[in-house]
Design a protein around this motif. Structure first.
Motif, PDB file in Angstrom:
ATOM      1  N   SER A  15       0.846  -1.197   0.000  1.00  0.00           N
ATOM      2  CA  SER A  15       0.000   0.000   0.000  1.00  0.00           C
ATOM      3  C   SER A  15       0.881   1.247   0.000  1.00  0.00           C
ATOM      4  CB  SER A  15      -0.895   0.020   1.235  1.00  0.00           C
ATOM      5  OG  SER A  15      -0.098   0.177   2.403  1.00  0.00           O
ATOM      6  N   ARG A  56       0.100   1.329  -7.243  1.00  0.00           N
ATOM      7  CA  ARG A  56      -1.114   1.633  -8.016  1.00  0.00           C
ATOM      8  C   ARG A  56      -1.317   0.674  -9.182  1.00  0.00           C
ATOM      9  NH1 ARG A  56       0.879   7.281  -7.559  1.00  0.00           N
ATOM     10  NH2 ARG A  56      -0.200   8.154  -5.765  1.00  0.00           N
ATOM     11  N   THR A  58      -0.432  -2.553  -9.298  1.00  0.00           N
ATOM     12  CA  THR A  58      -0.587  -3.951  -8.904  1.00  0.00           C
ATOM     13  C   THR A  58      -2.066  -4.312  -8.853  1.00  0.00           C
ATOM     14  OG1 THR A  58       1.446  -3.874  -7.604  1.00  0.00           O
ATOM     15  CG2 THR A  58      -0.093  -5.648  -7.086  1.00  0.00           C
ATOM     16  N   PRO A  59      -2.473  -5.377  -9.562  1.00  0.00           N
ATOM     17  CA  PRO A  59      -3.882  -5.780  -9.538  1.00  0.00           C
ATOM     18  C   PRO A  59      -4.325  -6.176  -8.123  1.00  0.00           C
ATOM     19  CG  PRO A  59      -2.673  -6.947 -11.264  1.00  0.00           C
ATOM     20  CD  PRO A  59      -1.670  -6.227 -10.422  1.00  0.00           C
ATOM     21  N   GLU A  60      -5.575  -5.905  -7.824  1.00  0.00           N
ATOM     22  CA  GLU A  60      -6.130  -6.271  -6.518  1.00  0.00           C
ATOM     23  C   GLU A  60      -6.019  -7.777  -6.311  1.00  0.00           C
ATOM     24  OE1 GLU A  60     -10.323  -5.888  -4.146  1.00  0.00           O
ATOM     25  OE2 GLU A  60      -9.811  -4.340  -5.618  1.00  0.00           O
ATOM     26  N   GLY A  61      -5.558  -8.168  -5.129  1.00  0.00           N
ATOM     27  CA  GLY A  61      -5.420  -9.575  -4.790  1.00  0.00           C
ATOM     28  C   GLY A  61      -4.105 -10.201  -5.228  1.00  0.00           C
ATOM     29  N   PRO A  64       2.018  -8.290  -3.515  1.00  0.00           N
ATOM     30  CA  PRO A  64       2.313  -6.854  -3.488  1.00  0.00           C
ATOM     31  C   PRO A  64       3.575  -6.491  -4.265  1.00  0.00           C
ATOM     32  CG  PRO A  64       2.777  -7.824  -1.345  1.00  0.00           C
ATOM     33  CD  PRO A  64       2.137  -8.899  -2.182  1.00  0.00           C
ATOM     34  N   GLU A  85      -1.522  -6.809 -14.932  1.00  0.00           N
ATOM     35  CA  GLU A  85      -2.542  -7.551 -15.678  1.00  0.00           C
ATOM     36  C   GLU A  85      -2.260  -7.485 -17.168  1.00  0.00           C
ATOM     37  OE1 GLU A  85      -6.148  -5.699 -14.301  1.00  0.00           O
ATOM     38  OE2 GLU A  85      -6.456  -7.295 -12.825  1.00  0.00           O
TER      39      GLU A  85
END
Length: 134
Positions: A15, A56, A58-61, A64, A85
């Motif tokens: 994050s 920013r 990095t795809p969710e899930g 990291p 992605e």
């Protein structure tokens, strides 16, 4: 230089809040690698810019983003990586003829502070590796 100060171990950056802590640890490590306050400040900007873009992007899930650095042959190498992605390699060369071009300004900013920026994609991981003399 002590062998233990030669490497800033790979740190996850899940994050923007975590990036602040990683940047602080990087700056502390860097202060043990160089006595130049200007280099420390410059590279703090670099890790902030690349780290924020990696978080920013990095795809969710996904795993990291990560930051690592090391000193090799008098050069500092800073590597920021994140899963993507869409497999596209950002252009590290800024086209000054197109001031309305979208994207790429982060790499322009970074390139002002380092000697070389290399962008690569391995599988689904975008890797930006910066090198600069200390």
């Amino acid at each position: 230089m002590q062998p233990s100060t030669r490497r800033f171990s790979k740190r996850p950056v899940p994050s923007l809040a975590a990036l602040a802590a990683v940047r602080e640890a990087f700056v502390e490590w860097l202060a043990g690698v160089t006595t130049s306050e200007d280099r420390v400040e410059d590279l703090s900007v670099v890790i902030s810019e690349l780290g924020a873009n990696a978080v920013r992007g990095t795809p969710e899930g996904a795993e990291p983003a990560s930051v690592s650095a090391w000193v090799e042959d008098g050069l500092l190498v800073l590597e920021v990586a994140n899963r993507v992605e869409e497999i596209t390699v950002p252009d590290a060369d800024w086209d000054f003829e197109d001031p309305l071009r979208t994207g790429g300004r982060g790499l322009l900013l970074v390139s002002a502070f380092v000697d070389d920026v290399h962008v690569d994609v391995e599988d689904d991981v975008l890797i930006i590796r910066c090198t600069t003399r200390l």
